[in-house]
Write a protein that holds these residues in place. Structure first.
Motif, PDB file in Angstrom:
ATOM      1  N   LEU A   1      28.681  13.751 -50.063  1.00 29.76           N
ATOM      2  CA  LEU A   1      28.939  15.075 -49.711  1.00 29.76           C
ATOM      3  C   LEU A   1      29.853  15.835 -50.616  1.00 29.76           C
ATOM      4  O   LEU A   1      29.759  16.855 -50.951  1.00 29.76           O
ATOM      5  CB  LEU A   1      29.870  14.836 -48.378  1.00 29.76           C
ATOM      6  N   THR A   2      31.027  15.040 -51.148  1.00 31.78           N
ATOM      7  CA  THR A   2      32.080  15.434 -52.159  1.00 31.78           C
ATOM      8  C   THR A   2      31.140  15.964 -53.297  1.00 31.78           C
ATOM      9  O   THR A   2      31.510  17.132 -53.834  1.00 31.78           O
ATOM     10  CB  THR A   2      33.076  14.566 -52.380  1.00 31.78           C
ATOM     11  N   ASP A   3      30.490  15.109 -54.009  1.00 30.62           N
ATOM     12  CA  ASP A   3      29.709  15.582 -55.272  1.00 30.62           C
ATOM     13  C   ASP A   3      28.904  16.653 -54.968  1.00 30.62           C
ATOM     14  O   ASP A   3      28.972  17.533 -55.913  1.00 30.62           O
ATOM     15  CB  ASP A   3      29.214  14.200 -55.811  1.00 30.62           C
ATOM     16  N   THR A   4      28.038  16.626 -54.087  1.00 27.71           N
ATOM     17  CA  THR A   4      27.169  17.886 -53.912  1.00 27.71           C
ATOM     18  C   THR A   4      27.921  19.072 -53.686  1.00 27.71           C
ATOM     19  O   THR A   4      27.289  20.198 -54.162  1.00 27.71           O
ATOM     20  CB  THR A   4      26.096  17.547 -52.927  1.00 27.71           C
ATOM     21  N   ARG A   5      28.761  19.080 -52.826  1.00 25.79           N
ATOM     22  CA  ARG A   5      29.547  20.303 -52.807  1.00 25.79           C
ATOM     23  C   ARG A   5      30.347  20.833 -54.020  1.00 25.79           C
ATOM     24  O   ARG A   5      30.385  21.863 -54.274  1.00 25.79           O
ATOM     25  CB  ARG A   5      30.847  20.123 -51.467  1.00 25.79           C
TER      26      ARG A   5
ATOM     27  N   HIS B   1      20.363  18.896 -48.001  1.00 24.74           N
ATOM     28  CA  HIS B   1      19.997  20.161 -47.930  1.00 24.74           C
ATOM     29  C   HIS B   1      20.784  21.057 -49.156  1.00 24.74           C
ATOM     30  O   HIS B   1      20.263  22.060 -49.685  1.00 24.74           O
ATOM     31  CB  HIS B   1      20.466  20.637 -46.373  1.00 24.74           C
ATOM     32  N   GLU B   2      21.925  20.651 -49.385  1.00 20.77           N
ATOM     33  CA  GLU B   2      22.772  21.328 -50.455  1.00 20.77           C
ATOM     34  C   GLU B   2      22.091  21.148 -51.602  1.00 20.77           C
ATOM     35  O   GLU B   2      21.924  22.214 -52.244  1.00 20.77           O
ATOM     36  CB  GLU B   2      24.159  20.859 -50.447  1.00 20.77           C
ATOM     37  N   GLN B   3      21.754  20.089 -51.940  1.00 15.80           N
ATOM     38  CA  GLN B   3      20.934  19.656 -53.214  1.00 15.80           C
ATOM     39  C   GLN B   3      19.759  20.725 -53.258  1.00 15.80           C
ATOM     40  O   GLN B   3      19.509  21.232 -54.496  1.00 15.80           O
ATOM     41  CB  GLN B   3      20.836  18.231 -53.359  1.00 15.80           C
TER      42      GLN B   3
END
Length: 167
Positions: free
Chosen positions: A9-13, A152-154
């Motif tokens: 979550l952190t890395d993708t954000r 989904h963010e990726q």
């Protein structure tokens, strides 16, 4: 939630923030055509998805029954950008322009709200034992609802990179 899930979550954000931080507001709101989303709209969509996920997890935690569902390979569907997914109305972005700082605030607020909820879950194993129906992916365990946020963010980070290549 596992540390790995939290790290993802952190890395993708952080990747998302890095992609948008140096854009001008004109670039941020630029659209290829009327049928396309701007980077700003993509980011607003991501906020709306995270808020909807928060509601789904909250609802799933309150639902009394433990319902084991088979884990799905959601990364195969979400990360495959050759398959266009249609966003449900509830997570369609506004058509208005956005300021980058406005979206950054929305992204930070939605993530803070998600992490606050997850911090209240004493027995994290319950996230794998309860499920809620996802509009595109079907019945998903709550931990897979969390997983779909960063996947989904990726997916959309790749879309953002493509759009930036068109400036």
């Amino acid at each position: 939630m596992s540390k790995i899930g939290n790290d993802n979550l952190t890395d993708t954000r952080n990747q998302l923030v890095n992609e948008i931080t140096l854009l001008s507001n004109d670039q941020f709101n630029w659209k290829l055509d009327e049928d396309s989303w701007s980077i700003a709209q993509i980011c607003h969509h991501l906020v709306l998805v995270e808020e909807a996920t928060l509601k789904a997890i909250t609802w799933g935690l309150k639902a009394g029954e433990v319902t084991q569902v088979e884990r799905k390979k959601i990364e195969l569907l979400i990360l495959d950008r050759t398959k266009k997914l249609i966003a449900p109305k509830i997570v369609e972005p506004d058509v208005d322009s956005f300021e980058i700082q406005q979206i950054m605030t929305l992204l930070n607020d939605s993530r803070k709200n998600l992490m606050t909820l997850l911090s209240t879950v004493e027995d994290k194993s319950i996230l794998a034992k309860k499920s809620v129906k996802h509009p595109a992916l079907g019945e998903l365990s709550l931990d897979q609802w969390i997983e779909q946020i960063y996947l989904h963010e990726q997916r959309h980070i790749e879309q953002i990179k493509e759009i930036k290549g068109l400036f």
